[in-house]
Design an enzyme around this catalytic site. Structure first.
Site, PDB file in Angstrom:
ATOM      1  N   GLU A 120      24.619  23.957  22.693  1.00 38.75           N
ATOM      2  CA  GLU A 120      24.307  23.187  23.906  1.00 38.75           C
ATOM      3  C   GLU A 120      25.552  22.506  24.464  1.00 38.75           C
ATOM      4  O   GLU A 120      25.713  22.356  25.671  1.00 38.75           O
ATOM      5  CB  GLU A 120      23.246  22.127  23.596  1.00 38.75           C
ATOM      6  CG  GLU A 120      21.888  22.698  23.257  1.00 38.75           C
ATOM      7  CD  GLU A 120      21.242  23.327  24.472  1.00 38.75           C
ATOM      8  OE1 GLU A 120      21.632  24.468  24.799  1.00 38.75           O
ATOM      9  OE2 GLU A 120      20.381  22.711  25.091  1.00 38.75           O
ATOM     10  N   THR A 168      22.566  21.915  34.333  1.00 36.42           N
ATOM     11  CA  THR A 168      22.310  20.676  33.590  1.00 36.42           C
ATOM     12  C   THR A 168      23.409  19.658  33.890  1.00 36.42           C
ATOM     13  O   THR A 168      23.149  18.469  34.057  1.00 36.42           O
ATOM     14  CB  THR A 168      22.235  20.981  32.076  1.00 36.42           C
ATOM     15  OG1 THR A 168      21.198  21.940  31.872  1.00 36.42           O
ATOM     16  CG2 THR A 168      21.914  19.734  31.267  1.00 36.42           C
TER      17      THR A 168
HETATM   18  N1  HSE Z   1      17.307  16.537  28.351  1.00 35.41           N
HETATM   19  C1  HSE Z   1      18.377  17.138  29.070  1.00 35.41           C
HETATM   20  C2  HSE Z   1      18.366  16.631  30.485  1.00 35.41           C
HETATM   21  C3  HSE Z   1      18.235  18.632  29.125  1.00 35.41           C
HETATM   22  O1  HSE Z   1      17.284  16.355  31.007  1.00 35.41           O
HETATM   23  O2  HSE Z   1      19.421  16.511  31.088  1.00 35.41           O
HETATM   24  C4  HSE Z   1      19.009  19.332  28.079  1.00 35.41           C
HETATM   25  O3  HSE Z   1      19.021  18.775  26.836  1.00 35.41           O
END
Ligand code: HSE
Length: 291
Positions: A120, A168
């Protein structure tokens, strides 16, 4: 050789920013690994043209390095990149489980969560585990610094993916750095409600618990038609609708009997604003599995 199917995931669920996640029954990535002297990667499937095959730039390259497990890795994408449905996490989780088996590393699924999260970091710059945790463990997961808690839940869902790309990285830039105390209190109430709803497999409580006023409103602005599609889903019987992960997918919770109607209402509403979309009628599902 090992082959693993790992599911799409949704993380966050509105109120559980960077903490809550769910495995979706579908779609999924399939990853096949074979031992090799050095890691090479081949990508096919949905959106594969946007995914680098260079191991330095692909999420599974980081996972192979973290496990010291060089391999020829073939990724068949079922989860579109930049969808808000945990595309990179599906590949990372599948690769972690497959390489762990191929090289007999002996890690448990829980131990593989931080290893898969290394992947990630390649795409978002941060090693989040909120998507890889449900991709490996299945069900509803709560990821915090001390570890991951996972529970099974029977919850029908619709994930509606518009033909819009939101990275993201971009979606994290719009997250406010500070929040009003009233909104924080509201979010804690929603998050607690959602968690209880998952434990009880209660779509009403889960839907109510998706309501969140800090991160979601900022991200909704990046999604053409968000408010119309959300309203249409609620009118068709959804108990809650929010941005799935960093977007642009929307995730709706509903009862079993309403799922097809909610899916078609969401597609119609996107069409009305000129956006092509596809809807996955899905549910909270299992984690990665060997084929
Ligand atoms: N939780 C993260 C976000 C997505 O909403 O930016 C990827 O982990």
């Amino acid at each position: 050789m090992r082959t693993v199917r790992a599911p799409a995931t949704s993380a966050n669920l509105g109120s559980g920013f960077d903490v809550f996640g769910v495995a979706l029954d579908r779609p999924a990535d399939v990853v096949r690994v074979e031992k090799a002297d050095e890691t090479t990667i081949e990508v096919t499937g949905v959106g594969s043209q946007y995914i680098p095959e260079d191991p330095e730039k692909n999420v599974v390259g980081a996972v192979a390095e973290a496990l010291d497990a060089p391999a020829h890795i073939r990724i068949d994408k079922g989860v579109r990149p930049s969808s808000g449905l945990g595309s990179s996490a599906a590949s990372s989780a599948a690769a972690a489980l497959a390489l762990n088996g191929l090289y007999d590393r002996g890690y448990s699924r829980r131990e593989l969560v931080p290893i898969a999260a290394e992947g990630e970091a390649v795409v978002s710059g941060e090693a989040h585990s909120d998507n890889v945790a449900p991709a490996l463990l299945g069900g509803f997961t709560v990821a915090r610094h001390g570890g991951v808690t996972a529970v099974d839940a029977e919850i029908p869902l619709v994930a509606c993916l518009p033909e819009i790309a939101v990275s993201t990285r971009d979606a994290r830039r719009v997250v406010p750095s500070r929040a009003d105390m009233d909104d924080v209190v509201h979010t804690v109430g929603s998050a607690a409600t959602l968690a209880v709803g998952m434990c009880r497999s209660d779509p009403e409580l889960v839907g109510a618990g998706m309501d969140e006023r800090i991160v979601t409103p900022a991200r909704a602005e990046l999604i053409t038609g968000y408010h119309d599609v959300r309203d249409a889903a609620l009118e068709a019987g959804a108990t809650g609708v929010t941005v799935s992960g960093a977007g642009p997918s929307l995730l709706a919770v509903c009862g079993d009997a309403d799922r097809a109607r909610v899916a078609s209402a969401m597609l119609d509403a996107f069409e009305d604003v000129g956006v092509d979309a596809r809807a996955y009628q899905t549910k909270v599902g299992a984690g990665a599995t060997f084929h």
